[in-house]
Design an enzyme around this catalytic site. Structure first.
Site, PDB file in Angstrom:
ATOM      1  N   ASP A 128     -25.248   0.670 -35.186  1.00  0.00           N
ATOM      2  CA  ASP A 128     -24.640   0.788 -36.521  1.00  0.00           C
ATOM      3  C   ASP A 128     -25.467   1.644 -37.479  1.00  0.00           C
ATOM      4  O   ASP A 128     -25.430   1.445 -38.690  1.00  0.00           O
ATOM      5  CB  ASP A 128     -24.419  -0.600 -37.163  1.00  0.00           C
ATOM      6  CG  ASP A 128     -23.734  -1.557 -36.216  1.00  0.00           C
ATOM      7  OD1 ASP A 128     -22.743  -1.137 -35.607  1.00  0.00           O
ATOM      8  OD2 ASP A 128     -24.188  -2.699 -36.085  1.00  0.00           O
ATOM      9  N   LYS A 156     -24.429   6.793 -36.438  1.00  0.00           N
ATOM     10  CA  LYS A 156     -24.513   7.883 -35.460  1.00  0.00           C
ATOM     11  C   LYS A 156     -23.219   8.672 -35.345  1.00  0.00           C
ATOM     12  O   LYS A 156     -23.233   9.888 -35.175  1.00  0.00           O
ATOM     13  CB  LYS A 156     -24.848   7.334 -34.061  1.00  0.00           C
ATOM     14  CG  LYS A 156     -26.155   6.613 -33.966  1.00  0.00           C
ATOM     15  CD  LYS A 156     -26.330   5.985 -32.601  1.00  0.00           C
ATOM     16  CE  LYS A 156     -25.380   4.868 -32.290  1.00  0.00           C
ATOM     17  NZ  LYS A 156     -25.530   3.664 -33.088  1.00  0.00           N
ATOM     18  N   GLY A 199     -18.631   0.790 -32.437  1.00  0.00           N
ATOM     19  CA  GLY A 199     -17.643   1.152 -33.441  1.00  0.00           C
ATOM     20  C   GLY A 199     -18.238   2.255 -34.295  1.00  0.00           C
ATOM     21  O   GLY A 199     -19.303   2.087 -34.873  1.00  0.00           O
ATOM     22  N   HIS A 200     -17.591   3.395 -34.299  1.00  0.00           N
ATOM     23  CA  HIS A 200     -18.119   4.523 -35.060  1.00  0.00           C
ATOM     24  C   HIS A 200     -17.133   4.906 -36.152  1.00  0.00           C
ATOM     25  O   HIS A 200     -15.966   5.176 -35.871  1.00  0.00           O
ATOM     26  CB  HIS A 200     -18.385   5.707 -34.116  1.00  0.00           C
ATOM     27  CG  HIS A 200     -19.522   5.443 -33.167  1.00  0.00           C
ATOM     28  ND1 HIS A 200     -19.759   6.166 -32.040  1.00  0.00           N
ATOM     29  CD2 HIS A 200     -20.491   4.503 -33.212  1.00  0.00           C
ATOM     30  CE1 HIS A 200     -20.833   5.695 -31.436  1.00  0.00           C
ATOM     31  NE2 HIS A 200     -21.283   4.680 -32.126  1.00  0.00           N
ATOM     32  N   GLN A 253     -24.499   1.843 -29.700  1.00  0.00           N
ATOM     33  CA  GLN A 253     -25.510   0.775 -29.865  1.00  0.00           C
ATOM     34  C   GLN A 253     -26.816   1.393 -30.373  1.00  0.00           C
ATOM     35  O   GLN A 253     -26.776   2.344 -31.118  1.00  0.00           O
ATOM     36  CB  GLN A 253     -25.724   0.001 -28.556  1.00  0.00           C
ATOM     37  CG  GLN A 253     -24.518  -0.783 -28.082  1.00  0.00           C
ATOM     38  CD  GLN A 253     -23.545   0.041 -27.284  1.00  0.00           C
ATOM     39  OE1 GLN A 253     -23.943   0.800 -26.420  1.00  0.00           O
ATOM     40  NE2 GLN A 253     -22.276  -0.114 -27.545  1.00  0.00           N
ATOM     41  N   THR A 301     -17.862  -2.828 -37.264  1.00  0.00           N
ATOM     42  CA  THR A 301     -16.629  -2.054 -37.086  1.00  0.00           C
ATOM     43  C   THR A 301     -15.767  -2.672 -35.992  1.00  0.00           C
ATOM     44  O   THR A 301     -14.550  -2.612 -36.026  1.00  0.00           O
ATOM     45  CB  THR A 301     -16.979  -0.601 -36.672  1.00  0.00           C
ATOM     46  OG1 THR A 301     -18.000  -0.125 -37.529  1.00  0.00           O
ATOM     47  CG2 THR A 301     -15.796   0.319 -36.760  1.00  0.00           C
ATOM     48  N   GLY A 361     -16.006  -7.172 -37.159  1.00  0.00           N
ATOM     49  CA  GLY A 361     -15.888  -7.580 -38.560  1.00  0.00           C
ATOM     50  C   GLY A 361     -16.975  -8.542 -38.992  1.00  0.00           C
ATOM     51  O   GLY A 361     -16.996  -9.007 -40.135  1.00  0.00           O
TER      52      GLY A 361
END
Ligand code: IMP
Length: 430
Positions: free
Chosen positions: A13, A16, A40-41, A224, A303, A306
């Site tokens: 997070d 990236k 999640g990006h 990650q 992302t 939640g």
């Protein structure tokens, strides 16, 4: 032209995806190499926010080819949903622009069910996984019983799926007391996914080599972060793949001589989702201030799940460790603007553990959990810095903060983000 590696220097997070999006403008190929839809990006382009879990962030750049390496674990349902979502928003995701390694492992519903059941059974000792089936899929990979995306080309793919699901049904029922999955229904569903995904299956190693031979720049997008690495992270509170620079080579099938830049991305503070030690964690109003309320997509909430992220001061012991593990040639700092408004800032520079002070990580199974951070205090700033575009635009305390980090880690900072938009970036002149 060679490979630029982008990796997370913390627990994931770090922003990236957004940095990949920025640098992808200078690359012809973008590759994801680790993990699956546990990632999640978030990328903001104008008024549009893209949340990607599997497809490389380079996809939103019109002139890049995106590839997904053999080190990934891919849930085909999630991949197709994401591709459909991108197509609806006018992004071209045809097979000429997106390629999936034949060696990437497939996440089946049985893996997802096992991840959930195992976490539930662990109770207080749960790892805090994203419950996306990541651990069970990589366990099958190591046990050499997994299905790979190349299996989708086989005439008897559906049979292989139902066999794999039935094998796990026994564990789900007998060990965890869960209901079995309908293996035939899963096999039918996966046959449908295979029909759609077959044109995307490729020899990604060859694709990367051809791109390099043609003089293209290849950008590899970490998912990650270093501290979640299966070998070098805070085990067992890690993910099951290798999100570090070394993971790029094994996932994409390239040699180390192809790499000329290794960029570590870190937030200006520390965050972590899930369980495990975090020495500089802040519990209370300061931690809440860093997290934000969740009103913005870039606030500190996962992302993928939640979940609110744990927040704390930047930990330079861990950042120095990440620089060593990955061999960073440069550092990118994200979210410096979040620190605005705090009177005083702290950064962890060492740990106290076992009666002595450590600048490098102390060894031992519980060392990190039992380490007390040693802080350096730095002045804060009140000025809004979201409009800063040059180092000189930052208040003296902001410049001091960056200089301090750079000196302590021994790696030059090349970019600093001061807001979610593409242009909210300071390019540092070294
Ligand atoms: P898993 O990867 O779902 O097995 O989760 C293992 C640990 O890694 C948990 O603490 C997750 O919160 C964490 N994790 C996995 N992927 C990400 C990510 O993309 N960002 C942040 N944490 C992650």
């Amino acid at each position: 032209m060679p490979i630029t590696i982008i990796v997370g220097a913390q627990w994931g997070d770090e922003g990236k995806g957004r940095i990949t999006d920025l640098l992808a403008a200078e690359a012809e190929m973008v590759a994801r190499f680790s993990g699956g839809d546990n990632a999640g990006h978030t990328i903001t382009v104008g008024n549009e926010v893209f949340k990607l879990h599997l497809v490389p962030s380079g996809i939103v750049q019109p002139n890049t080819v995106s590839v997904m390496g053999a080190g990934m674990a891919v849930n085909p349902k999630k991949l197709l949903e994401e591709m459909d979502g991108l197509m609806e928003r006018g992004i071209d995701v045809s097979p000429s622009r997106l390629k999936l390694s034949a060696g990437a492992h497939l996440i089946l519903p049985s893996h997802v069910a096992l991840d959930g059941a195992s976490e539930e059974t662990r109770g207080e000792d749960a790892l805090g996984t994203t419950k996306r089936g990541i651990g069970p899929t990589y366990a099958d990979k190591a046990a050499r019983t997994g299905l790979r995306s190349g299996d989708m080309l086989a005439a008897d793919f559906a049979r292989r799926v139902s066999q794999a699901v039935n094998a796990k049904n026994r564990v789900l029922v007998e060990i965890y007391g869960c209901h079995p999955l309908d293996a035939e229904a899963v096999a039918d569903e996966f046959e449908g996914y295979a029909r759609r995904l077959r044109p995307y299956i490729a020899d990604v190693s060859l694709q990367v080599h051809l791109a390099l031979q043609a003089g293209s720049r290849v950008l590899t997008e970490g998912a990650q972060g270093t501290l979640l690495d299966i070998n070098h992270g805070t085990y067992p509170y890690v993910t099951s793949s290798s999100p570090i620079a070394g993971g790029v080579l094994t996932s994409l099938g390239v040699g180390p001589r192809e790499v000329d830049r290794v960029i570590g991305v870190t937030k200006a503070f520390q965050t972590r989702v899930g369980e495990g030690p975090m020495p500089t964690e802040l519990i209370g109003p300061l931690g809440n201030a860093l997290r934000g309320t969740g009103a913005n997509p870039w606030d500190e909430f996962g992302t993928t799940t939640g979940r609110p992220r744990r927040c704390g001061w930047l930990d330079l012991v861990l950042l120095r460790y990440a620089a060593r593990i990955n061999g960073f040639t440069e550092l990118i700092i994200t979210k410096l603007d979040v620190l605005s408004g705090l009177d005083q800032l702290r950064v962890g520079v060492a740990y106290k553990y076992g009666g002595r002070e450590w600048r490098d990580l102390p060894f031992g199974p519980n060392a990190l959990a039992e380490s007390q951070p040693v802080y350096a205090d730095l002045p804060g700033w009140s000025k809004d810095i979201t409009g800063a575009r040059e180092f000189a635009d930052l208040p003296p305390a902001g410049r001091r903060y960056l200089d301090f980090v750079q000196q302590e880690v021994g790696v030059p900072i090349t970019l600093v983000s001061v807001g979610p938009e593409r242009e909210q970036i300071i390019r540092m002149i070294s």
